[in-house]
Write a protein that holds these residues in place. Structure first.
Motif, PDB file in Angstrom:
ATOM      1  N   LYS A 201     -27.352 -15.501 -36.622  1.00 19.48           N
ATOM      2  CA  LYS A 201     -26.890 -16.187 -37.821  1.00 19.48           C
ATOM      3  C   LYS A 201     -27.122 -15.341 -39.070  1.00 19.48           C
ATOM      4  O   LYS A 201     -27.998 -14.488 -39.112  1.00 19.48           O
ATOM      5  N   LEU A 202     -26.345 -15.650 -40.094  1.00 17.85           N
ATOM      6  CA  LEU A 202     -26.533 -15.020 -41.396  1.00 17.85           C
ATOM      7  C   LEU A 202     -27.776 -15.610 -42.052  1.00 17.85           C
ATOM      8  O   LEU A 202     -27.876 -16.810 -42.239  1.00 17.85           O
ATOM      9  N   LEU A 203     -28.749 -14.742 -42.355  1.00 23.30           N
ATOM     10  CA  LEU A 203     -29.983 -15.198 -42.985  1.00 23.30           C
ATOM     11  C   LEU A 203     -29.864 -15.158 -44.505  1.00 23.30           C
ATOM     12  O   LEU A 203     -29.205 -14.278 -45.067  1.00 23.30           O
ATOM     13  N   ASN A 204     -30.522 -16.105 -45.141  1.00 20.91           N
ATOM     14  CA  ASN A 204     -30.600 -16.099 -46.591  1.00 20.91           C
ATOM     15  C   ASN A 204     -31.328 -14.851 -47.053  1.00 20.91           C
ATOM     16  O   ASN A 204     -32.291 -14.392 -46.423  1.00 20.91           O
ATOM     17  N   ALA A 205     -30.874 -14.277 -48.144  1.00 22.94           N
ATOM     18  CA  ALA A 205     -31.495 -13.049 -48.661  1.00 22.94           C
ATOM     19  C   ALA A 205     -32.984 -13.215 -48.884  1.00 22.94           C
ATOM     20  O   ALA A 205     -33.758 -12.249 -48.770  1.00 22.94           O
ATOM     21  N   ARG A 206     -33.413 -14.433 -49.176  1.00 23.39           N
ATOM     22  CA  ARG A 206     -34.838 -14.679 -49.390  1.00 23.39           C
ATOM     23  C   ARG A 206     -35.637 -14.393 -48.124  1.00 23.39           C
ATOM     24  O   ARG A 206     -36.799 -13.987 -48.179  1.00 23.39           O
ATOM     25  N   ASN A 207     -34.990 -14.627 -46.951  1.00 22.14           N
ATOM     26  CA  ASN A 207     -35.672 -14.371 -45.681  1.00 22.14           C
ATOM     27  C   ASN A 207     -35.900 -12.883 -45.430  1.00 22.14           C
ATOM     28  O   ASN A 207     -36.712 -12.506 -44.579  1.00 22.14           O
ATOM     29  N   LEU A 208     -35.177 -12.046 -46.139  1.00 20.40           N
ATOM     30  CA  LEU A 208     -35.274 -10.599 -45.941  1.00 20.40           C
ATOM     31  C   LEU A 208     -36.118  -9.929 -47.011  1.00 20.40           C
ATOM     32  O   LEU A 208     -36.291  -8.710 -47.004  1.00 20.40           O
ATOM     33  N   ARG A 209     -36.653 -10.724 -47.909  1.00 23.05           N
ATOM     34  CA  ARG A 209     -37.437 -10.189 -49.014  1.00 23.05           C
ATOM     35  C   ARG A 209     -38.676  -9.459 -48.501  1.00 23.05           C
ATOM     36  O   ARG A 209     -39.404  -9.934 -47.643  1.00 23.05           O
ATOM     37  N   GLY A 210     -38.901  -8.255 -49.035  1.00 24.46           N
ATOM     38  CA  GLY A 210     -40.085  -7.483 -48.667  1.00 24.46           C
ATOM     39  C   GLY A 210     -40.000  -6.793 -47.322  1.00 24.46           C
ATOM     40  O   GLY A 210     -41.009  -6.262 -46.840  1.00 24.46           O
ATOM     41  N   GLN A 211     -38.805  -6.770 -46.718  1.00 28.00           N
ATOM     42  CA  GLN A 211     -38.639  -6.141 -45.403  1.00 28.00           C
ATOM     43  C   GLN A 211     -38.391  -4.649 -45.563  1.00 28.00           C
ATOM     44  O   GLN A 211     -37.496  -4.223 -46.309  1.00 28.00           O
ATOM     45  N   ILE A 212     -39.175  -3.864 -44.858  1.00 31.07           N
ATOM     46  CA  ILE A 212     -39.059  -2.402 -44.866  1.00 31.07           C
ATOM     47  C   ILE A 212     -38.552  -1.954 -43.511  1.00 31.07           C
ATOM     48  O   ILE A 212     -38.967  -2.468 -42.464  1.00 31.07           O
ATOM     49  N   LEU A 213     -37.636  -0.970 -43.517  1.00 29.97           N
ATOM     50  CA  LEU A 213     -37.185  -0.355 -42.271  1.00 29.97           C
ATOM     51  C   LEU A 213     -37.492   1.139 -42.318  1.00 29.97           C
ATOM     52  O   LEU A 213     -37.182   1.794 -43.316  1.00 29.97           O
ATOM     53  N   PHE A 795     -33.426  -7.841 -38.046  1.00 31.23           N
ATOM     54  CA  PHE A 795     -32.990  -6.448 -38.151  1.00 31.23           C
ATOM     55  C   PHE A 795     -31.473  -6.380 -38.360  1.00 31.23           C
ATOM     56  O   PHE A 795     -30.983  -5.618 -39.205  1.00 31.23           O
ATOM     57  N   ALA A 796     -30.716  -7.161 -37.601  1.00 35.05           N
ATOM     58  CA  ALA A 796     -29.258  -7.149 -37.720  1.00 35.05           C
ATOM     59  C   ALA A 796     -28.830  -7.547 -39.123  1.00 35.05           C
ATOM     60  O   ALA A 796     -27.884  -6.973 -39.696  1.00 35.05           O
ATOM     61  N   ASN A 797     -29.500  -8.539 -39.703  1.00 37.23           N
ATOM     62  CA  ASN A 797     -29.185  -8.953 -41.064  1.00 37.23           C
ATOM     63  C   ASN A 797     -29.538  -7.873 -42.079  1.00 37.23           C
ATOM     64  O   ASN A 797     -28.829  -7.691 -43.076  1.00 37.23           O
ATOM     65  N   LEU A 798     -30.638  -7.168 -41.849  1.00 39.19           N
ATOM     66  CA  LEU A 798     -30.997  -6.074 -42.750  1.00 39.19           C
ATOM     67  C   LEU A 798     -29.929  -4.978 -42.735  1.00 39.19           C
ATOM     68  O   LEU A 798     -29.558  -4.438 -43.780  1.00 39.19           O
ATOM     69  N   LEU A 799     -29.417  -4.675 -41.538  1.00 40.87           N
ATOM     70  CA  LEU A 799     -28.343  -3.685 -41.463  1.00 40.87           C
ATOM     71  C   LEU A 799     -27.100  -4.191 -42.179  1.00 40.87           C
ATOM     72  O   LEU A 799     -26.497  -3.491 -43.001  1.00 40.87           O
ATOM     73  N   GLY A 800     -26.689  -5.417 -41.848  1.00 46.23           N
ATOM     74  CA  GLY A 800     -25.445  -5.940 -42.394  1.00 46.23           C
ATOM     75  C   GLY A 800     -25.503  -6.241 -43.872  1.00 46.23           C
ATOM     76  O   GLY A 800     -24.510  -6.067 -44.599  1.00 46.23           O
ATOM     77  N   GLN A 801     -26.642  -6.706 -44.350  1.00 43.59           N
ATOM     78  CA  GLN A 801     -26.740  -7.114 -45.753  1.00 43.59           C
ATOM     79  C   GLN A 801     -27.261  -6.018 -46.678  1.00 43.59           C
ATOM     80  O   GLN A 801     -27.073  -6.112 -47.891  1.00 43.59           O
ATOM     81  N   ARG A 802     -27.928  -4.987 -46.130  1.00 41.09           N
ATOM     82  CA  ARG A 802     -28.570  -4.028 -47.019  1.00 41.09           C
ATOM     83  C   ARG A 802     -28.342  -2.573 -46.631  1.00 41.09           C
ATOM     84  O   ARG A 802     -27.894  -1.765 -47.448  1.00 41.09           O
ATOM     85  N   GLU A 803     -28.654  -2.227 -45.395  1.00 43.50           N
ATOM     86  CA  GLU A 803     -28.711  -0.806 -45.047  1.00 43.50           C
ATOM     87  C   GLU A 803     -27.352  -0.128 -45.059  1.00 43.50           C
ATOM     88  O   GLU A 803     -27.231   1.017 -45.521  1.00 43.50           O
ATOM     89  N   LEU A 804     -26.317  -0.785 -44.542  1.00 42.99           N
ATOM     90  CA  LEU A 804     -25.021  -0.117 -44.488  1.00 42.99           C
ATOM     91  C   LEU A 804     -24.431   0.087 -45.882  1.00 42.99           C
ATOM     92  O   LEU A 804     -23.663   1.026 -46.099  1.00 42.99           O
ATOM     93  N   ALA A 805     -24.802  -0.764 -46.815  1.00 45.64           N
ATOM     94  CA  ALA A 805     -24.380  -0.528 -48.201  1.00 45.64           C
ATOM     95  C   ALA A 805     -25.003   0.755 -48.742  1.00 45.64           C
ATOM     96  O   ALA A 805     -24.407   1.455 -49.573  1.00 45.64           O
ATOM     97  N   LYS A 806     -26.221   1.071 -48.279  1.00 44.33           N
ATOM     98  CA  LYS A 806     -26.850   2.330 -48.684  1.00 44.33           C
ATOM     99  C   LYS A 806     -26.133   3.517 -48.034  1.00 44.33           C
ATOM    100  O   LYS A 806     -25.924   4.557 -48.670  1.00 44.33           O
ATOM    101  N   VAL A 807     -25.749   3.351 -46.780  1.00 41.49           N
ATOM    102  CA  VAL A 807     -25.025   4.428 -46.108  1.00 41.49           C
ATOM    103  C   VAL A 807     -23.678   4.663 -46.786  1.00 41.49           C
ATOM    104  O   VAL A 807     -23.180   5.785 -46.840  1.00 41.49           O
ATOM    105  N   ASP A 808     -23.077   3.588 -47.316  1.00 44.26           N
ATOM    106  CA  ASP A 808     -21.815   3.733 -48.045  1.00 44.26           C
ATOM    107  C   ASP A 808     -21.936   4.714 -49.206  1.00 44.26           C
ATOM    108  O   ASP A 808     -20.949   5.335 -49.614  1.00 44.26           O
ATOM    109  N   LYS A 809     -23.126   4.830 -49.769  1.00 44.07           N
ATOM    110  CA  LYS A 809     -23.318   5.709 -50.921  1.00 44.07           C
ATOM    111  C   LYS A 809     -23.315   7.185 -50.517  1.00 44.07           C
ATOM    112  O   LYS A 809     -23.299   8.075 -51.364  1.00 44.07           O
ATOM    113  N   THR A 810     -23.352   7.456 -49.227  1.00 45.15           N
ATOM    114  CA  THR A 810     -23.185   8.814 -48.709  1.00 45.15           C
ATOM    115  C   THR A 810     -21.729   8.974 -48.285  1.00 45.15           C
ATOM    116  O   THR A 810     -20.911   8.090 -48.483  1.00 45.15           O
ATOM    117  N   THR A 811     -21.402  10.088 -47.690  1.00 42.33           N
ATOM    118  CA  THR A 811     -20.051  10.285 -47.168  1.00 42.33           C
ATOM    119  C   THR A 811     -20.005  10.109 -45.661  1.00 42.33           C
ATOM    120  O   THR A 811     -19.055  10.537 -45.005  1.00 42.33           O
TER     121      THR A 811
END
Length: 883
Positions: A201-213, A795-811
């Motif tokens: 399921k899609l987690l609320n952003a609050r549930n991902l607060r303070g998560q480090i990968l 972890f899946a939510n961290l990738l979908g909601q945060r990490e891939l947006a960071k990868v977008d900033k690269t080529t």
């Protein structure tokens, strides 16, 4: 009276030029044929084809059809050849107008026979063939077929000149995606993906607060946030200048100013770390309302602490991060990524981009596979032929100027089949890696997978012999001219694919190459501490268990005349002399004997560790047989074929075991069971982010409970032996069907992030190894699957909601997962494996796309297309259809 006199030479020249013109005309015409490749039957053995009599490994073969359509004028000339790549050996051709000849490796030649009647205008010619094994993914078919005729310039057949294989490969129909009729894998249709994704399921952003990968060992998240919108004031005094620049660049990439007001202070204080935390790379992170403090066990620890701060930075909305306290240390000291640039070359820019991502996720070993049969990719001063010949692939049948085309490289040097790193390039890569606390481990693969070196040194030998320098010519020769062994390697190279370990000149060659690469490391300002010997697959595949002698056939095996097959180096007089003198027990022991000899050279150069693929050392007694202080193995047995047990043997013999098994951490394998998904698949049919995240690398039997074998079936695993523990884990990317940089990045990311999580962090659901404890999917229930699922959902939510947006900033050309979808009562429902990614749909065949909103599911009719869209909206996944 005027008299014209023409010499015989001039007449010959005119005739030759006329023939060349005619040949070029034929080449030009055939290069415009439309090629179609259709896989007809992957279960040919069950449908009347005697695969065993054709000599197929384990009596397994498939049927396919090559169709050549001529949209131009009729072609009747018989002086031509079509060269084409095929990773499957062609066992039979069922059109007597044509013959197929295997050249070397995957290169084959299609030629007309005396019965050839031509390519009629506006007509198609079908050429049915039978191949060994099966063809389950479109990438089993390789592009850039080309045509030759006499002295004419070869030309790629235009219809095959694309990375878009759908241009000439037909979709697999029916159950052709199954390896056998009993295959239990699940074809990933839109509906199957929807069901697979439905428990995440899609987690609320609050549930991902303070998560480090990757996840820290221990973390306490506090209630207050810190606003970084005004930037940070970085104290990077604990880092060297290159590392400080790397960190500053990362902050800038993520949009955080480094001339701001929020202090981030760093220090190295090894004395403050105790017990399991007192290891290289450990750090402590305190993010308070007024400042952040990072204390590292060493400089790497400080670097990783800063990466953890970067991990927290949001990619949308207010730039706030949680206050927290973290104590963290790496699970493994070897956290690796392997890239093969031998089969297909990958640019320096792509390697640097990959190193950036390694650093972001705290990976620290870059295993650089610089050579293979298909290419030598590093400049070695004093041995120019290695790059002048061995780094290039082109249509030179003599192989005096280049290697023959392989793996879709085409007839010239314009593709990624050719290329190498200059000395300056390699030094730049070393410095770039060092700044990111990554050790580069060079691999020069010997004694097998060495054809590029062998052919290059033959070119060197010929050059110096012509110059009358016989002694110098022989100094680095890698072939014994007396060796007439009939042997075939795993990827269908003949004896030229094996460096001869019995030659003193082979050891001189290794010594020279090690010395030159070591000098490059010195010039980059760092020591070469690990040398990778390679060592894998030094065997004749036709003497393997899947073949039988046709004079005494065994059921279910390919029938060959085994009396004509030799073990590698069997007819080398130099090797036979060694055997007679008792220097080595038998031919099978030669690769491991050579590994010991190379370890002496490695040790002489002051290099502390030698590493190898484990099968290259299999006949050595144990790690003490080698001259280096430390000996490592990349363990690559599949778990379902006994690897969950055999891994213990290596650790118990004193080897540092790096878990590298294909069924989990080979990233050239497909993400999912879908013929359109690219990749090799001999070890598993799929490895997606979820499977890799669920991998237990330090208790290999456990994985039998959470995954399936190659055919989608459950299996049992245990070991009764002691397990000292893994030294590390490494993700591998072999490049046989990874031709471009974009394809490289598609295979690596985002899966590499899941591997990094397992390399750095041991999850609570991972069970400790227990000798004798058996695991089996659907039978035992030792693993806390609820905890595993919750961890994956996070972890899946961290990738979908945060990490891939960071990868977008690269080529980086990373892979976006294909979405799942279903239509019920005219309503479209869609989901994605990494929640947070956007989904689009089209009801007009892809002409217009609309954003899908799960809280307002649209009414649809007919065929609907769906695709995933990147966070920045610039890229989309492969589209899939649903009704």
């Amino acid at each position: 009276m005027f008299k014209l006199s023409i010499s015989a030479a001039a007449i010959a020249g005119l005739l030759a030029s006329g023939a060349a013109f005619a040949g070029q005309q034929t080449v030009d015409q055939i290069s415009q044929l439309a090629v179609n490749y259709t896989i007809n039957d992957n279960h040919a053995g069950a449908n009347g084809v005697d695969c065993a009599a054709l000599g197929a490994d384990w009596a397994s073969c498939n049927k396919a059809t090559i169709t050549l359509t001529n949209h131009g004028a009729a072609i009747t000339d018989k002086d031509w050849a079509i060269y084409f790549p095929s990773i499957r050996q062609i066992l039979k051709i069922d059109n007597d107008q044509f013959a197929v000849t295997h050249i070397v490796g995957d290169l084959h030649k299609l030629t007309p026979t005396d019965k050839f009647t031509g390519f009629p205008a506006g007509k198609s010619v079908e050429i049915p063939i039978v191949n060994e094994y099966w063809q389950l993914f479109m990438t089993d078919v390789i592009p850039r077929w080309y045509v030759t005729s006499g002295e004419a310039t070869p030309k790629v057949i235009a219809s095959t000149n694309s990375e878009d294989l759908s241009r000439f490969v037909s979709p697999l129909g029916g159950d052709q995606w199954k390896r056998t009729p009993e295959d239990k894998n699940i074809l990933m249709t839109a509906e199957a993906r929807f069901e697979k994704n439905s428990d995440v399921k899609l987690l609320n952003a609050r549930n991902l607060r303070g998560q480090i990968l990757p996840s820290p060992s221990r973390v306490t998240v506090h209630g207050e946030d810190v606003d970084l919108s005004h930037g940070v004031k970085l104290d990077l005094s604990a880092l060297t200048a290159p590392s400080a620049r790397a960190i500053s660049d990362r902050f800038a990439l993520l949009g955080v100013k480094t001339d701001g007001s929020y202090p981030v202070k760093t220090a190295i204080a090894a004395r403050e770390f105790k017990g399991d935390d007192a290891v290289p790379g450990a750090y402590r992170l305190q993010i308070g309302p007024k400042e952040a403090r990072i204390t590292g066990y060493d400089e790497a620890g400080v670097f990783y602490g800063l990466q953890s701060v970067l991990s927290l930075i949001p990619t949308q909305g207010a730039m706030k991060i949680a206050t927290l306290d973290a104590e963290d240390a790496p699970r493994f000291q070897y956290r690796g990524m392997f890239i093969d640039v031998g089969r297909n070359f990958h640019s320096k820019a792509s390697i640097l981009r990959a190193l950036d991502q390694m650093a972001a996720y705290k990976l620290n070993k870059f295993h650089f596979h610089l050579t293979d049969d298909e290419g030598w990719r590093i400049e070695i001063p004093g041995l120019p032929e290695l790059t002048e010949v061995g780094s290039k692939r082109c249509h030179d049948l003599s192989e005096k100027t280049c290697l023959l085309p392989q793996l879709g490289s085409g007839p010239d040097t314009s593709t990624n089949g050719s290329g190498y790193f200059s000395k300056a390039d390699y030094i730049e890569i070393l410095k770039y890696a060092k700044a990111r606390h990554i050790e580069v481990i060079p691999e020069i693969d010997v004694p097998a997978h060495a054809r590029a070196a062998v052919i290059s040194m033959e070119a060197r030998y010929d050059r110096l012999m012509k110059e009358g320098k016989a002694q110098e010519a022989a100094a680095y020769r890698l072939l014994d001219p007396t060796d007439t062994s009939n042997t075939t390697g795993v990827q269908f190279y003949d004896r030229t694919g094996y460096l001869n370990p019995c030659l003193e000149s082979s050891r001189h060659f290794i010594d020279k190459v090690i010395g030159e690469i070591q000098q490059m490391h010195k010039e980059a300002g760092l020591a070469l501490t690990t040398w990778h010997f390679g060592g894998d697959e030094a065997k004749n595949i036709y003497l393997g268990p899947g073949y039988t002698d046709k004079n005494k056939p065994e059921a279910g095996k390919g029938q060959l005349d085994l009396s004509k097959q030799d073990k590698p180096w069997a007819k080398s007089q130099v090797c036979q002399t060694m055997l007679k003198e008792g220097k080595v027990a038998d031919l099978e022991h030669l690769p491991s004997w050579f590994a010991v000899e190379v370890s002496k050279i490695v040790n002489k150069h002051g290099i502390e560790k030698m590493q190898a693929w484990q099968d290259g050392l299999k006949d050595a007694k144990d790690a003490s047989a080698f001259a280096t202080k430390r000996v490592g193995v990349n363990f690559w047995d599949t778990l379902y074929w006994g690897g969950a047990d055999s891994v213990n043997d290596w650790a118990n013999k004193g080897y540092e075991v790096t878990i590298s098994n294909p069924d989990y951490v080979y990233l050239d394998f497909p993400y999912e069971v879908d013929p359109q998904e690219p990749g090799y698949y001999w070890g598993t049919r799929f490895t997606d982010e979820r499977k890799l995240f669920s991998f237990a690398p330090n208790n290999l039997p456990q994985n039998a409970e959470t995954s399936v074998d190659r055919d989608g079936m459950t299996f049992a695993a245990k070991s009764d032996k002691p397990w000292p523990g893994a030294h590390g884990i490494s993700a591998q990317l072999w490049s046989e069907v990874v031709r471009t940089d974009d394809e490289l990045e598609y295979r690596l990311f985002p899966r590499l992030i899941a591997m990094a999580e397992r390399a750095w962090h041991q999850a609570g659901w991972e069970q400790p190894f227990q000798a004798g404890k058996e695991y089996q999917g659907g039978v035992t229930h030792h693993v806390d699957t609820k905890a595993l699922h919750q961890d994956w959902e996070r972890f899946a939510n961290l990738l979908g909601q945060r990490e891939l947006a960071k990868v977008d900033k690269t080529t980086l050309a990373y892979r976006l997962p294909v979405p799942g979808a279903q239509v019920a009562a005219g309503v479209l429902a869609a989901n994605v494996s990494l929640p947070g990614l956007g989904i689009e749909y089209s009801v007009d065949g892809g002409k217009q796309w609309q954003r899908y909103q799960d809280n307002a599911r649209p009414q649809v009719s007919g065929e609907v297309m769906v695709r995933t869209v990147s966070p920045d909206g610039k890229r989309t996944s492969r589209a899939t259809t649903v009704r």
